[in-house]
Design a protein around this motif. Structure first.
Motif, PDB file in Angstrom:
ATOM      1  N   GLU A 249      12.356  27.192 -24.923  1.00  0.00           N
ATOM      2  CA  GLU A 249      12.161  26.143 -23.930  1.00  0.00           C
ATOM      3  C   GLU A 249      11.081  26.496 -22.923  1.00  0.00           C
ATOM      4  OE1 GLU A 249      15.951  25.086 -22.243  1.00  0.00           O
ATOM      5  OE2 GLU A 249      16.851  24.914 -24.225  1.00  0.00           O
ATOM      6  N   ALA A 250      10.694  27.777 -22.869  1.00  0.00           N
ATOM      7  CA  ALA A 250       9.656  28.202 -21.937  1.00  0.00           C
ATOM      8  C   ALA A 250       9.051  29.516 -22.409  1.00  0.00           C
ATOM      9  CB  ALA A 250      10.228  28.365 -20.534  1.00  0.00           C
ATOM     10  N   LEU A 251       7.833  29.767 -21.927  1.00  0.00           N
ATOM     11  CA  LEU A 251       7.154  31.047 -22.125  1.00  0.00           C
ATOM     12  C   LEU A 251       6.837  31.623 -20.755  1.00  0.00           C
ATOM     13  CD1 LEU A 251       4.644  30.117 -24.971  1.00  0.00           C
ATOM     14  CD2 LEU A 251       6.837  31.311 -25.191  1.00  0.00           C
ATOM     15  N   HIS A 252       6.944  32.931 -20.660  1.00  0.00           N
ATOM     16  CA  HIS A 252       6.704  33.633 -19.401  1.00  0.00           C
ATOM     17  C   HIS A 252       5.670  34.726 -19.645  1.00  0.00           C
ATOM     18  CE1 HIS A 252       7.481  35.833 -15.719  1.00  0.00           C
ATOM     19  NE2 HIS A 252       7.990  36.854 -16.368  1.00  0.00           N
ATOM     20  N   VAL A 253       4.764  34.886 -18.706  1.00  0.00           N
ATOM     21  CA  VAL A 253       3.782  35.962 -18.770  1.00  0.00           C
ATOM     22  C   VAL A 253       3.568  36.485 -17.355  1.00  0.00           C
ATOM     23  CG1 VAL A 253       1.750  34.448 -18.579  1.00  0.00           C
ATOM     24  CG2 VAL A 253       1.524  36.633 -19.729  1.00  0.00           C
ATOM     25  N   THR A 254       3.343  37.791 -17.238  1.00  0.00           N
ATOM     26  CA  THR A 254       3.005  38.354 -15.933  1.00  0.00           C
ATOM     27  C   THR A 254       1.542  38.761 -15.958  1.00  0.00           C
ATOM     28  OG1 THR A 254       3.680  40.596 -16.543  1.00  0.00           O
ATOM     29  CG2 THR A 254       5.343  39.187 -15.523  1.00  0.00           C
ATOM     30  N   VAL A 255       0.881  38.591 -14.812  1.00  0.00           N
ATOM     31  CA  VAL A 255      -0.539  38.930 -14.733  1.00  0.00           C
ATOM     32  C   VAL A 255      -0.806  39.750 -13.479  1.00  0.00           C
ATOM     33  CG1 VAL A 255      -1.238  36.905 -16.064  1.00  0.00           C
ATOM     34  CG2 VAL A 255      -1.216  36.779 -13.586  1.00  0.00           C
ATOM     35  N   ARG A 256      -1.863  40.539 -13.544  1.00  0.00           N
ATOM     36  CA  ARG A 256      -2.302  41.349 -12.411  1.00  0.00           C
ATOM     37  C   ARG A 256      -3.181  40.496 -11.514  1.00  0.00           C
ATOM     38  NH1 ARG A 256      -5.737  46.346 -14.169  1.00  0.00           N
ATOM     39  NH2 ARG A 256      -3.790  46.810 -15.245  1.00  0.00           N
ATOM     40  N   ASP A 257      -2.848  40.450 -10.227  1.00  0.00           N
ATOM     41  CA  ASP A 257      -3.653  39.699  -9.262  1.00  0.00           C
ATOM     42  C   ASP A 257      -5.033  40.347  -9.107  1.00  0.00           C
ATOM     43  OD1 ASP A 257      -4.192  37.707  -7.413  1.00  0.00           O
ATOM     44  OD2 ASP A 257      -3.296  38.794  -5.739  1.00  0.00           O
ATOM     45  N   GLY A 258      -5.989  39.533  -8.728  1.00  0.00           N
ATOM     46  CA  GLY A 258      -7.331  40.027  -8.447  1.00  0.00           C
ATOM     47  C   GLY A 258      -8.302  39.885  -9.600  1.00  0.00           C
ATOM     48  N   LEU A 259      -7.846  39.390 -10.729  1.00  0.00           N
ATOM     49  CA  LEU A 259      -8.717  39.260 -11.898  1.00  0.00           C
ATOM     50  C   LEU A 259      -8.962  37.803 -12.296  1.00  0.00           C
ATOM     51  CD1 LEU A 259      -7.187  42.134 -14.065  1.00  0.00           C
ATOM     52  CD2 LEU A 259      -9.240  42.222 -12.640  1.00  0.00           C
ATOM     53  N   GLY A 260      -8.321  36.870 -11.612  1.00  0.00           N
ATOM     54  CA  GLY A 260      -8.482  35.458 -11.950  1.00  0.00           C
ATOM     55  C   GLY A 260      -7.641  34.998 -13.121  1.00  0.00           C
ATOM     56  N   LEU A 261      -6.765  35.866 -13.601  1.00  0.00           N
ATOM     57  CA  LEU A 261      -5.943  35.501 -14.752  1.00  0.00           C
ATOM     58  C   LEU A 261      -4.981  34.369 -14.435  1.00  0.00           C
ATOM     59  CD1 LEU A 261      -5.238  39.100 -16.049  1.00  0.00           C
ATOM     60  CD2 LEU A 261      -6.745  37.389 -17.089  1.00  0.00           C
ATOM     61  N   ASP A 262      -4.522  34.298 -13.191  1.00  0.00           N
ATOM     62  CA  ASP A 262      -3.625  33.208 -12.808  1.00  0.00           C
ATOM     63  C   ASP A 262      -4.331  31.857 -12.939  1.00  0.00           C
ATOM     64  OD1 ASP A 262      -5.186  34.304 -10.670  1.00  0.00           O
ATOM     65  OD2 ASP A 262      -3.928  33.300  -9.193  1.00  0.00           O
ATOM     66  N   LYS A 263      -5.620  31.826 -12.687  1.00  0.00           N
ATOM     67  CA  LYS A 263      -6.392  30.579 -12.849  1.00  0.00           C
ATOM     68  C   LYS A 263      -6.529  30.222 -14.334  1.00  0.00           C
ATOM     69  CE  LYS A 263      -8.993  31.097  -8.549  1.00  0.00           C
ATOM     70  NZ  LYS A 263      -8.006  31.968  -7.996  1.00  0.00           N
ATOM     71  N   PHE A 264      -6.787  31.223 -15.164  1.00  0.00           N
ATOM     72  CA  PHE A 264      -6.872  30.994 -16.614  1.00  0.00           C
ATOM     73  C   PHE A 264      -5.564  30.394 -17.126  1.00  0.00           C
ATOM     74  CE2 PHE A 264      -5.738  32.717 -20.822  1.00  0.00           C
ATOM     75  CZ  PHE A 264      -6.691  32.074 -21.603  1.00  0.00           C
ATOM     76  N   TYR A 265      -4.453  31.036 -16.808  1.00  0.00           N
ATOM     77  CA  TYR A 265      -3.158  30.532 -17.278  1.00  0.00           C
ATOM     78  C   TYR A 265      -2.823  29.185 -16.646  1.00  0.00           C
ATOM     79  CZ  TYR A 265      -2.330  34.862 -19.759  1.00  0.00           C
ATOM     80  OH  TYR A 265      -2.431  35.899 -20.645  1.00  0.00           O
ATOM     81  N   GLY A 266      -3.219  28.986 -15.405  1.00  0.00           N
ATOM     82  CA  GLY A 266      -3.001  27.700 -14.743  1.00  0.00           C
ATOM     83  C   GLY A 266      -3.689  26.563 -15.485  1.00  0.00           C
ATOM     84  N   ARG A 267      -4.898  26.805 -15.974  1.00  0.00           N
ATOM     85  CA  ARG A 267      -5.615  25.778 -16.749  1.00  0.00           C
ATOM     86  C   ARG A 267      -4.887  25.449 -18.053  1.00  0.00           C
ATOM     87  NH1 ARG A 267     -10.023  28.838 -14.918  1.00  0.00           N
ATOM     88  NH2 ARG A 267     -10.257  29.887 -16.917  1.00  0.00           N
ATOM     89  N   LEU A 268      -4.057  26.381 -18.516  1.00  0.00           N
ATOM     90  CA  LEU A 268      -3.315  26.180 -19.761  1.00  0.00           C
ATOM     91  C   LEU A 268      -1.932  25.578 -19.523  1.00  0.00           C
ATOM     92  CD1 LEU A 268      -4.223  29.542 -21.526  1.00  0.00           C
ATOM     93  CD2 LEU A 268      -5.325  27.308 -21.815  1.00  0.00           C
ATOM     94  N   GLY A 269      -1.637  25.238 -18.280  1.00  0.00           N
ATOM     95  CA  GLY A 269      -0.363  24.603 -17.965  1.00  0.00           C
ATOM     96  C   GLY A 269       0.695  25.517 -17.380  1.00  0.00           C
ATOM     97  N   TYR A 270       0.406  26.800 -17.287  1.00  0.00           N
ATOM     98  CA  TYR A 270       1.353  27.733 -16.670  1.00  0.00           C
ATOM     99  C   TYR A 270       1.331  27.526 -15.159  1.00  0.00           C
ATOM    100  CZ  TYR A 270       1.904  30.441 -20.965  1.00  0.00           C
ATOM    101  OH  TYR A 270       2.203  30.836 -22.246  1.00  0.00           O
ATOM    102  N   ARG A 271       2.480  27.757 -14.538  1.00  0.00           N
ATOM    103  CA  ARG A 271       2.528  27.678 -13.081  1.00  0.00           C
ATOM    104  C   ARG A 271       3.081  28.988 -12.538  1.00  0.00           C
ATOM    105  NH1 ARG A 271       7.840  26.245 -11.239  1.00  0.00           N
ATOM    106  NH2 ARG A 271       9.148  25.707 -13.011  1.00  0.00           N
ATOM    107  N   GLU A 272       2.589  29.339 -11.369  1.00  0.00           N
ATOM    108  CA  GLU A 272       3.081  30.543 -10.712  1.00  0.00           C
ATOM    109  C   GLU A 272       4.492  30.279 -10.207  1.00  0.00           C
ATOM    110  OE1 GLU A 272       2.247  33.184  -6.736  1.00  0.00           O
ATOM    111  OE2 GLU A 272       0.494  32.357  -7.779  1.00  0.00           O
ATOM    112  N   ILE A 273       5.406  31.177 -10.558  1.00  0.00           N
ATOM    113  CA  ILE A 273       6.795  31.019 -10.118  1.00  0.00           C
ATOM    114  C   ILE A 273       7.229  32.144  -9.183  1.00  0.00           C
ATOM    115  CG2 ILE A 273       7.527  29.621 -12.079  1.00  0.00           C
ATOM    116  CD1 ILE A 273       8.749  32.283 -13.237  1.00  0.00           C
ATOM    117  N   GLY A 274       6.341  33.092  -8.937  1.00  0.00           N
ATOM    118  CA  GLY A 274       6.670  34.171  -8.023  1.00  0.00           C
ATOM    119  C   GLY A 274       5.672  35.298  -8.091  1.00  0.00           C
ATOM    120  N   ARG A 275       5.853  36.218  -7.167  1.00  0.00           N
ATOM    121  CA  ARG A 275       4.994  37.402  -7.086  1.00  0.00           C
ATOM    122  C   ARG A 275       5.828  38.605  -6.697  1.00  0.00           C
ATOM    123  NH1 ARG A 275      -0.826  36.943  -5.729  1.00  0.00           N
ATOM    124  NH2 ARG A 275      -1.368  34.824  -6.308  1.00  0.00           N
TER     125      ARG A 275
END
Length: 178
Positions: A126-152
């Motif tokens: 029902e969902a996929l989860h991935v963790t990313v390291r801040d400071g590399l822009g990876l959150d923006k990449f995943y955001g464009r793919l429909g992922y949303r930040e759920i915490g830090r």
């Protein structure tokens, strides 16, 4: 390599050759600054310390490996890591998401994640989860793919003395239409 397409293989036989190719990919990605568990410089021997138990989780189950090839060359991979907990069986963690540095910027990462999304639905997640390291822009990449930040997790990743980075938790709801 613009516009490169990938040929995907799910659950390939983890031969010694494929294991070596994965370790080499992992080292190349790490040494190019990729956030896959190491900071440069890293050697294949360094990677193997983490890779060998990772391979055991794939070979012996319950984790699953997705690889992407350009021709005969391993260019991308990720692991569907089982949560190993029945109350979390309805979603999955994606780990070790990697695209070879030579193939970055060609759409291979988006293609890899699209295939992961397709397979995640096929597996019944029902969902996929991935963790990313801040400071590399990876959150923006995943955001464009429909992922949303759920915490830090603030400062959870120490990449160098006096350089702590947030670990960003990203979530893709697979029950929503694309």
């Amino acid at each position: 390599m613009a516009g490169v397409s990938l040929r995907f293989v799910l659950d390939p036989d983890l031969t010694p050759r494929l294991r070596d190719e994965i370790v080499d990919l992992w080292a190349d990605v790490s040494n190019a600054g990729g956030a896959v568990g190491f900071v440069p410089p890293v050697t294949a021997a360094d990677v193997r310390v983490i890779a060998d138990p990772t391979f055991a989780g794939i070979a012996d189950g319950p984790d699953r490996l997705l690889v992407g090839y350009t021709g005969d060359r391993l260019a991308a991979m990720l692991i569907f890591a089982d949560n190993r907990f029945p109350l979390k069986a309805h979603w999955c963690v994606l780990k070790r998401v990697m695209v070879h540095p030579d193939a970055q910027g060609t759409g291979c990462g988006a293609a890899l994640m699209a295939e992961a999304t397709r397979l995640g639905r096929e597996f019944g997640h029902e969902a996929l989860h991935v963790t990313v390291r801040d400071g590399l822009g990876l959150d923006k990449f995943y955001g464009r793919l429909g992922y949303r930040e759920i915490g830090r997790l603030p400062g959870a990743l120490r990449v160098a003395p006096d350089d702590d980075r947030d670990e960003i938790l990203m979530w893709l709801d697979l029950t929503q239409a694309d």
